[in-house]
Structures are given as structure tokens and as C-alpha cells.
Design a protein around this motif. Structure first.
Motif, PDB file in Angstrom:
ATOM      1  N   ALA A 139      -1.315   8.194  -0.196  1.00 38.04           N
ATOM      2  CA  ALA A 139      -1.448   9.643  -0.352  1.00 38.04           C
ATOM      3  C   ALA A 139      -1.155  10.108  -1.777  1.00 38.04           C
ATOM      4  N   ALA A 140      -0.585   9.249  -2.602  1.00 38.64           N
ATOM      5  CA  ALA A 140      -0.226   9.680  -3.959  1.00 38.64           C
ATOM      6  C   ALA A 140      -1.166   9.114  -5.014  1.00 38.64           C
ATOM      7  N   LEU A 143      -2.051  17.221   3.517  1.00 34.61           N
ATOM      8  CA  LEU A 143      -2.885  16.660   4.587  1.00 34.61           C
ATOM      9  C   LEU A 143      -2.991  15.152   4.436  1.00 34.61           C
ATOM     10  N   ALA A 144      -3.110  14.678   3.182  1.00 34.04           N
ATOM     11  CA  ALA A 144      -3.211  13.232   2.951  1.00 34.04           C
ATOM     12  C   ALA A 144      -1.945  12.534   3.453  1.00 34.04           C
ATOM     13  N   LEU A 145      -0.804  13.177   3.196  1.00 32.73           N
ATOM     14  CA  LEU A 145       0.460  12.595   3.666  1.00 32.73           C
ATOM     15  C   LEU A 145       0.549  12.590   5.181  1.00 32.73           C
ATOM     16  N   MET A 146       0.005  13.633   5.828  1.00 33.11           N
ATOM     17  CA  MET A 146       0.017  13.681   7.284  1.00 33.11           C
ATOM     18  C   MET A 146      -0.858  12.566   7.861  1.00 33.11           C
ATOM     19  N   VAL A 147      -2.001  12.316   7.217  1.00 29.18           N
ATOM     20  CA  VAL A 147      -2.892  11.249   7.687  1.00 29.18           C
ATOM     21  C   VAL A 147      -2.203   9.890   7.512  1.00 29.18           C
ATOM     22  N   ARG A 148      -1.530   9.738   6.392  1.00 30.54           N
ATOM     23  CA  ARG A 148      -0.983   8.415   6.066  1.00 30.54           C
ATOM     24  C   ARG A 148       0.367   8.564   5.368  1.00 30.54           C
ATOM     25  N   ASN A 164      -9.227   8.916   0.437  1.00 37.68           N
ATOM     26  CA  ASN A 164      -8.745   7.530   0.434  1.00 37.68           C
ATOM     27  C   ASN A 164      -7.923   7.250   1.700  1.00 37.68           C
ATOM     28  N   CYS A 165      -7.049   8.181   2.070  1.00 36.87           N
ATOM     29  CA  CYS A 165      -6.203   7.989   3.252  1.00 36.87           C
ATOM     30  C   CYS A 165      -7.027   7.995   4.532  1.00 36.87           C
ATOM     31  N   ILE A 166      -7.976   8.958   4.630  1.00 33.79           N
ATOM     32  CA  ILE A 166      -8.808   9.020   5.837  1.00 33.79           C
ATOM     33  C   ILE A 166      -9.601   7.725   5.982  1.00 33.79           C
ATOM     34  N   ALA A 167     -10.236   7.293   4.877  1.00 35.64           N
ATOM     35  CA  ALA A 167     -11.090   6.111   4.939  1.00 35.64           C
ATOM     36  C   ALA A 167     -10.276   4.876   5.308  1.00 35.64           C
ATOM     37  N   ALA A 168      -9.135   4.666   4.650  1.00 37.07           N
ATOM     38  CA  ALA A 168      -8.356   3.446   4.886  1.00 37.07           C
ATOM     39  C   ALA A 168      -7.711   3.452   6.260  1.00 37.07           C
ATOM     40  N   THR A 169      -7.511   4.638   6.838  1.00 39.45           N
ATOM     41  CA  THR A 169      -6.822   4.713   8.119  1.00 39.45           C
ATOM     42  C   THR A 169      -7.781   4.550   9.300  1.00 39.45           C
ATOM     43  N   TYR A 170      -8.958   5.187   9.202  1.00 41.52           N
ATOM     44  CA  TYR A 170      -9.821   5.231  10.392  1.00 41.52           C
ATOM     45  C   TYR A 170     -11.044   4.323  10.325  1.00 41.52           C
ATOM     46  N   MET A 171     -11.217   3.628   9.183  1.00 40.32           N
ATOM     47  CA  MET A 171     -12.460   2.915   8.962  1.00 40.32           C
ATOM     48  C   MET A 171     -12.743   1.836  10.017  1.00 40.32           C
TER      49      MET A 171
END
Lengths: 319, 515
Positions: free
Chosen positions: A233-234, A131-136, A74-81
Motif C-alpha cells: 500500500a505504500a 483504501l489501498a491499506l484496507m485492501v492490503r 497494485n494492492c487490488i491486483a496482487a490481492t485478487y488476481m
């Protein structure tokens, strides 16, 4: 005869049917294109997470990192999409690949580390959440409206959520489970020693099952991204235990070897919709958790009554 | 490059294979050879090394040393998959089947027929399964049935079909027929002879020599992990085979058997007990002060009998009388209250809670006796446990030591102490001396004899025939869930027990029992 395999899903089907009938009596509006869309959207993330859990449970394991992989994707998609269709597709593929990688880590540790799956995935749960927290670090991100609409919209009575789920079911899940790998996964969960003696590569089978689980968990994260249009991230935390509940409710054995997709998928919708139903029934939000747990317990006990007829209690206690 | 080759006739030749587990030598420089297109039986008492040899030949375990020649080439079988690829298929003693898969899926596991899209073809798999069934003239198996719905005999058939489905060059059947009926065994051997005519070799381990002997070409007898000899099946008498299996016996010392008092009361009486599958029409009587032995090959229902007497099964037919009164033993705790104690097969999981202390394990079954109002008096508990430790001479550092840290023999004594504490009258022993050292075994024999002297009733099932011969007043031999023979007095000899277990005629010349 072959349909007997699907008998285990009956409990979930009946429970969801009764729940929807009750919901309709309380709130007739659910029988509309809009209502169908709402119902479908509510359960699809958990349905995909339940499939991720099911493939691991079939091998006799359990995957506690499902929720963390949902958050991470979810974090990767919402951040880099971004907003360009090409970048959206690229990031979706990347996200699924990250899910596969997460599953690979779990699988290798379980197959070659000889560590209990519950411990391996507990450890990776923390890693993937980190890792999710690091991304976002903060909730947010950007999700283009066409992406959200493609997964959460609808065409008449056909919600796109159902299309997405059926694509994952019939284009990914079914072909894999009907390949030799699918039989091997069930065989390994059923009788690992027997699988080895039958010439099955047990470690390879385990790894591929966890990889497949990771891909489905990432797909759940992608769907969730369309639903919430942001990254958090949560957000995935609740999906770990709910996916286990859906799998058991859907008739799979936690010990492995037995389970088919329809049961857990339908149970996932039951577990997701019940919150709205309790609300429609006028139950105070304070008591919702109690009712939710109580209903789940009653349904499961009802479904297990038949095992008590066994001849030898030792067989029950050892399972 | 010329690999060492063997005689043209042998498909398989094993030279000087050695394998040990911990301190136990399972195979000791064992040789074995099987010709092309022959049906070859492996014989030997429990623990002779047959199953270990089979496991090595099927790639389940690697030998410590020794060489295997297959089809003239020196080979290693590094895994079951590897052995299978080289043409060895095995029907295992412990079934290697999957309860939640269908019959057809079980048979073709790992080499399922596929469609062009790489999917398992249910249609072709069912057809192939039916074709296999036809070869054996079996028409009652449904390829789509779930394995968990099948009887034990049918599962064994599935296991055999599973091996046959790979068209092996060497087929190994490890007790593959123990659950099959006479007609099924005959059909199987008719098929094996067809395979043999096609050049396939069959290595066959069965304990039912009487039934299978006529189908076998040669027999190899194993004893203590080595080959005693290979003989043509037609040229060897039952007596000779029993003699080869027993060999020169090491005399073990057993405590003197206490004479059974003439008027000893009947403690336990079982009338026509059946469970529908593994126990068929069992009747027996146990008197106070008697040690009753249950003999037979492994897995003939002895374990089920003991568990049934301990209330582990429900819906048994027949009657059980305790002290002459009908008793309904439907739960273990009811059996315990009725004065029955089971010293189970697996002391590590069923007999003890390993991480708990010696004290907790010994007092577990009798906790309410040491206290009041649901609280336990630690002082009285300790007194009692100390008494037990002294009485059974259990070697412990202290009573708070975890049970895990004890030796196997002392663990077994803990289990016994727990049950002595309950004041039980009837003691059921399930293979009590498996895996414990000789000294502790001797101590255990004393305990069993001591229980009998104290007027308790003892039923012992053990895989060691010498123990039955040395300890028991009476020995019942079980085969396929039934009592097939009762031996008393001077008839209790190892050859006779062994002969009855294998379904052979009397192993020794009949002796006159004095009236």
C-alpha cells in the motif's frame, strides 16, 4: 511546422541519450537483450504514471493522487488476481475501472466543486491510500509468474515492457488525444475562458481528462505489480512527484495547454535509470539523492534559459 | 401555440434588455434590431453598454430582464455553445484563442472535421482552413503555424475565420478589426458584403468609424446602457454622431488646473520609442508641474506606453531622457530608482499585496529608509505610514488592517502613498479611477492636481474622457500604437478628444485659439 509541437521533447531525448551513452561506457553489459530488458522495466511504471499526470497537467491542473492510485491498483491486483488466466484478465479490467472511478471523483470535484486541483487531489490522495491499506494491510499477495513474465520478459532485444507501453500509447493515448476531446483538453488548459466561449463543454472535458489520468495511473499500478510480484500500500508514494518532474522535464507547461507524450515518457526513463547510473558511476548511495536532484535542476535550468530572453518580465512572472 | 413574432425584416430584435453588475447599470432597457442581410454598426463611448449587449447576444451572460427575438422566435442564449448552435457567431474583443494550438485547430475548435474513426482529420482541417483563407484573399497564413508565433493582426484574422467557419446567420464582430491594416479591413468588408448578399447579418462594433463607415448600412448609437437612436450610415454627419454619443453631460467638478509655469523644466523626454509591435515611434515631453493625458480607445498601446516608461519591456528602440540625461529604463527597479512611479491598472495584483497590512503595503517600496544594517525600525516605519495616512486622508481602522478590507478608492490611495514615499518625480497613472466611487474620484483629482502643483510630472491614461478634459494641460491621442493628435489649452474638450479617438473630423466647430 507540425513537428514544432514535439520540440519540447528534445531536452528529454538529448538528456536520456547522453545518460545512456555514459551508462554504456561505465557498464557495456547494458547493450544486451538482458540489459535492454532491465532498462525498459525500470522506467515503464513511471512512464505510465507520467502519462497519467500529463493529461491532467494539460488541463492546467496537477494530480497529487497519481501515486495513491498506483498503490491502490497494485494492492487490488496482487490481492485478487489469483492464478487462472481468466481471473487475471478480470482483475486487470476491474483495476483499470477502479482507476477510472478514482479519476471520476477527482474530475467531478475539480469541475463542479470549483476546488483547486492540487487540493482536491491531495484529499483524494489520502482517501485512495487509505483504501489501498484496507485492501492490503500488510505487503504481500499472489501474482502468477506468467503475468509477471508477460510484462517484464523480453524477446531478443525487444522487452515486453516496450510492447505494453506502446500498446497504451498507440491504442489508448494517441486516439484519445487526436479526437475532439484531445484538442478540447489542450484548449481548456490553454485558455479556459476562451474554451467556454468557443462552445466547449469545459466541465465534461475536465472530468474526462481526470478519468483518463486515473486509467493510466491504474495501468502503471498493474505494471508495477508484474515487476514486484506483490502488493504494497505504500509503494506508489514516490510516483506522484516523480511523475510531475517527468512531465515538466518532458516539456509540458504546468500552467496547461502544452505538452506531448514522448517528452514525459522519455523523461520518466531518464529519472528511473539515473539511480542505476549513479550506482554504476560509483557514487555512494548516501549522495545519490543530492546528485539526482542536482542533475534534474541543471537540466531544467538549461532548458528554461530561453525564456529569460523575453521582452517583459511580467509575462514570465505571471506564468 | 403561436409564439410572439416580429416584423419579417428583422433577424434579431432585442427588447428592453437590462443588465447590471453590482450597482452599475450596464444596460438599461436597451432595444436593438438588426435586419436580415445588413451590416449594422454599434457605436458608443466607453461604458455605453455595447460590449455587454454583445456578451448577452453571444450567450456569455444572461440578461437580468428583457426579451430576444431571433428569426421571429423568442429565444434565450444560455451559453456560447447554445448561441453558436442557433446560428450566432461572435468575434470577441478579448481574443478567445489558444496559444499552443495551431491556426487550423483554433479555427475549427469544437467542430473539427473527423475521419471515419472519429479522429480529427488534420488533412481535411487544413484544406477547410485554406478554403476559408481563399474567401478572404489571405495567402500568408499557414494553417499549421502555432498561434503563439502570429502577430496580433493575424490572430485577429484567425478569430474572424473561427467565427466564419461556423457559417453563422448572425456574425458579431466586437472590435474585431482594431489590429487590422487598411487593406485587410477592406478585404474583410468585401467578404462581409458577400455574406450579406447571402442573407447573413453582421453586427459590427468598431471604433474606427472613419475607416468602416462606408461599408456599413445602419448605425445604432448607445449611451449609458440604452439605445439613443438608429440611423442610416449615409445620412448622418460626424458631428451628429459625436453629439449622440455624448448627449447631455453631467458636469463633474474638477480641481482648478494650476497654470504651467513658463520656465518649467522638462522632466521626461521620449524620442521615437518603438517596441516593434504595440508602440510605434512615440515621442513626448513632460514638464514639471504638467498633467499630460493619454487618450484614445482602449487598447491602442496606452498601457504598453506606461509600462515601457516604467521599465517593464526590454529591447525598445528610441531614447528616453530624464532631466535631460539619457536614461536606460530596462527594469522596473531601475525606473523606480530614476524617480518614476507607476500606479498600475490592476491595483489588486500589480499595485498591492492584498493580504498584507496597510503599513506593510505603504512602506514596501522604501523599507531600507527606516532602518539600518538591513533591519527595519518599526517605530520609524509607523511614524512614516501614519504621516502618509494623514496626508492622503486614507480611511483605515488601523495600520495593521489588511489592504484587502479597504474600499477600492482607499486601496488606490495606498498605492499612491507607496510611491509618494519613494520621492518619485514622474507619476504614471493607469486608469486610476476605474471602479471607485465619485467621492474618492474627486479626492483623487485633488491628489493629481496637488502633485502637479508640487512640480511633479504626471502622465494619466484614463478611459473617462471627462477626466482628461478636466485635469490635463495637454492630451495626446493614441491610435494603433501611434500618437495621432496633440490637444492643448482650449482644444481639450470632450468632443474633440472623442472625435480624435474615433478618427473622425473635429467633433466641434474649430475654435480660434488666442495667440
Amino acid at each position: 511546422m507540425i513537428f514544432r509541437r514535439y520540440n519540447t521533447s528534445v531536452l528529454a531525448v538529448v538528456a536520456l541519450g547522453l545518460l545512456l551513452i555514459y551508462y554504456y561506457i561505465r557498464q557495456p553489459l547494458i547493450l544486451s537483450p538482458f540489459g535492454a530488458k532491465i532498462l525498459a522495466n525500470q522506467g515503464t511504471t513511471l512512464a505510465l504514471a507520467a502519462l497519467a499526470q500529463l493529461v491532467v497537467v494539460l488541463t492546467g491542473g496537477v494530480d497529487l493522487s497519481v501515486g495513491a492510485v498506483v498503490s491502490l491498483s497494485n494492492c487490488i491486483a496482487a490481492t485478487y488476481m489469483g492464478s487462472h488466466p481468466a481471473s487475471v484478465i478480470a482483475v486487470c479490467v476491474l483495476t483499470l475501472a477502479v482507476g477510472a472511478g478514482a479519476g471520476l471523483v477527482n474530475g467531478v470535484l475539480v469541475a463542479y466543486g470549483r476546488i483547486q486541483p492540487i487540493i482536491v487531489t491531495l484529499a483524494t490522495l489520502y482517501i485512495f491510500s487509505g483504501l489501498a491499506l484496507m485492501v492490503r494491510p500488510q505487503p504481500g499477495g499472489l501474482v502468477p509468474p506468467f503475468y509477471a513474465n508477460a510484462l517484464t520478459g523480453g524477446w531478443g532485444y525487444l522487452p515486453y515492457a516496450m510492447v505494453a507501453l506502446f500498446v497504451m500509447l498507440f491504442a489508448v493515448w494517441t486516439p484519445l488525444m487526436r479526437s475532439r476531446l484531445g484538442t478540447a483538453i489542450r484548449a481548456v488548459g490553454d485558455n479556459p475562458g476562451g474554451a467556454h466561449m468557443s462552445g466547449i463543454n469545459v466541465p465534461r472535458t475536465l472530468i474526462l481528462a481526470y478519468v483518463m489520468g486515473g486509467v493510466f495511473a491504474a495501468a502503471a499500478g498493474l505494471y508495477l505489480t508484474a515487476q514486484t510480484t506483490s502488493g504494497d500500500a505504500a509503494i506508489g508514494t514516490s510516483y506522484t512527484l516523480n511523475s510531475v518532474a517527468a512531465v515538466v522535464f518532458g516539456g509540458a507547461l504546468l500552467g496547461g495547454g502544452r505538452g506531448v507524450a514522448p517528452g514525459p515518457v522519455i523523461a520518466a526513463y531518464f529519472l528511473s535509470i539515473i539511480i542505476s547510473v549513479l550506482f554504476a558511476a560509483g557514487i555512494s548511495p548516501f549522495y545519490q539523492s543530492v546528485f539526482q536532484g542536482g542533475i534534474l535542476m541543471v537540466v531544467l535550468v538549461f532548458g528554461n534559459l530561453w525564456t529569460l530572453r523575453t521582452r517583459n518580465w511580467l509575462t514570465i512572472l505571471k506564468n | 401555440m403561436t409564439p410572439e413574432t416580429t416584423g419579417a425584416g428583422s433577424l434579431l430584435e432585442v427588447r428592453a434588455i437590462t443588465k447590471s453588475f453590482g450597482g452599475v447599470q450596464a444596460l438599461n432597457a436597451a432595444d436593438f434590431a438588426c435586419d436580415r442581410g445588413e451590416i449594422h454598426a454599434l457605436l458608443g463611448a466607453n461604458g455605453a453598454g455595447k460590449s455587454t449587449l454583445v456578451k448577452i447576444l453571444s450567450g456569455v451572460m444572461a440578461p437580468d430582464s428583457g426579451t430576444i427575438f431571433f428569426d421571429g422566435q423568442e429565444v434565450t442564449f444560455s451559453s456560447p455553445a447554445d448561441a453558436g448552435a442557433q446560428g450566432v457567431a461572435t468575434v470577441f474583443q478579448e481574443l478567445s484563442l489558444f496559444a499552443h494550438l495551431t491556426v487550423a485547430e483554433n479555427i475549427f475548435i469544437g467542430h473539427e472535421p473527423l475521419t471515419r474513426l472519429g479522429q480529427v482529420s488534420g488533412r481535411r482541417m487544413r484544406a477547410a482552413a485554406r478554403a476559408l483563407f481563399d474567401r478572404l484573399g489571405i495567402d500568408h497564413l499557414n494553417p499549421d503555424a502555432m498561434l503563439s508565433d502570429l502577430s496580433l493582426a493575424d490572430r485577429q484574422l484567425v478569430e474572424i475565420f473561427k467565427a466564419l467557419s461556423r457559417d453563422p446567420r448572425l456574425l458579431i464582430l466586437d472590435e474585431g478589426t482594431s489590429a487590422l491594416g487598411r487593406t485587410e479591413v477592406e478585404r474583410l468588408f468585401a467578404l462581409l458584403r458577400k455574406l450579406k448578399a447571402g442573407g447573413t447579418s453582421v453586427v459590427f462594433i468598431s471604433h474606427r468609424m472613419a475607416e468602416t463607415r462606408e461599408f456599413v448600412d445602419r448605425m445604432s448609437v448607445f449611451r449609458n446602457g440604452a439605445l439613443v437612436g438608429t440611423v442610416a450610415a449615409a445620412e448622418c454627419s460626424d458631428e451628429e454622431i459625436v453629439e449622440m454619443m455624448l448627449g447631455q453631460r453631467v458636469e463633474k467638478s474638477f480641481p482648478e488646473r494650476s497654470p504651467l509655469p513658463a520656465g518649467a523644466p522638462v522632466l521626461l523626454e521620449v524620442e521615437r520609442m518603438s517596441d516593434g509591435s504595440r508602440l510605434r515611434d512615440i515621442s513626448l515631453r513632460l514638464r514639471g508641474g504638467e498633467v499630460l493625458g493619454i487618450a484614445g480607445l482602449e487598447g491602442q498601446g496606452q498601457g504598453e506606453l506606461l509600462l515601457a516608461l516604467f521599465g517593464a519591456y526590454r529591447r525598445l528602440s528610441g531614447r528616453v531622457l530624464l532631466h535631460g540625461k539619457p536614461a536606460k529604463l530596462s527594469k522596473p527597479w531601475i525606473a523606480k530608482r530614476a524617480g518614476i512611479a507607476l500606479i498600475p491598472e490592476d491595483r489588486k495584483t500589480e499595485g498591492l499585496v492584498l493580504p498584507m497590512s496597510v503599513r506593510e503595503n505603504v512602506s514596501m517600496a522604501t523599507l531600507p529608509a527606516y532602518g539600518r544594517f538591513g533591519f527595519v525600525s518599526l517605530k520609524r516605519e509607523r511614524q512614516f505610514v501614519a504621516q502618509m495616512i494623514a496626508r492622503l486622508e486614507i480611511k483605515v481602522g488601523g495600520m495593521e488592517q489588511p489592504a484587502r478590507s479597504l474600499s477600492g478608492g482607499n486601496q488606490q490611495k495606498l498605492v499612491l502613498a507607496k510611491w509618494l514615499a519613494t520621492g518619485a518625480e514622474v507619476f504614471l497613472f493607469y486608469d486610476p479611477t476605474r471602479g471607485i466611487d465619485v467621492g474618492t474620484k474627486r479626492a483623487f483629482y485633488e491628489l493629481i492636481a496637488g502633485l502637479a502643483r508640487a512640480g511633479k510630472g504626471v502622465i494619466v491614461y484614463t478611459t473617462e474622457t471627462s477626466e482628461l478634459a478636466g485635469l490635463c494641460h495637454r492630451v495626446l491621442v493614441m491610435d494603433d500604437g501611434q500618437m495621432v493628435r496633440s490637444l492643448e489649452g482650449r482644444d481639450i474638450t470632450e468632443p474633440k478628444i472623442l472625435a480624435a479617438s474615433f478618427g473622425l473630423g473635429d467633433g466641434a466647430k474649430p475654435e480660434k485659439v488666442p495667440a
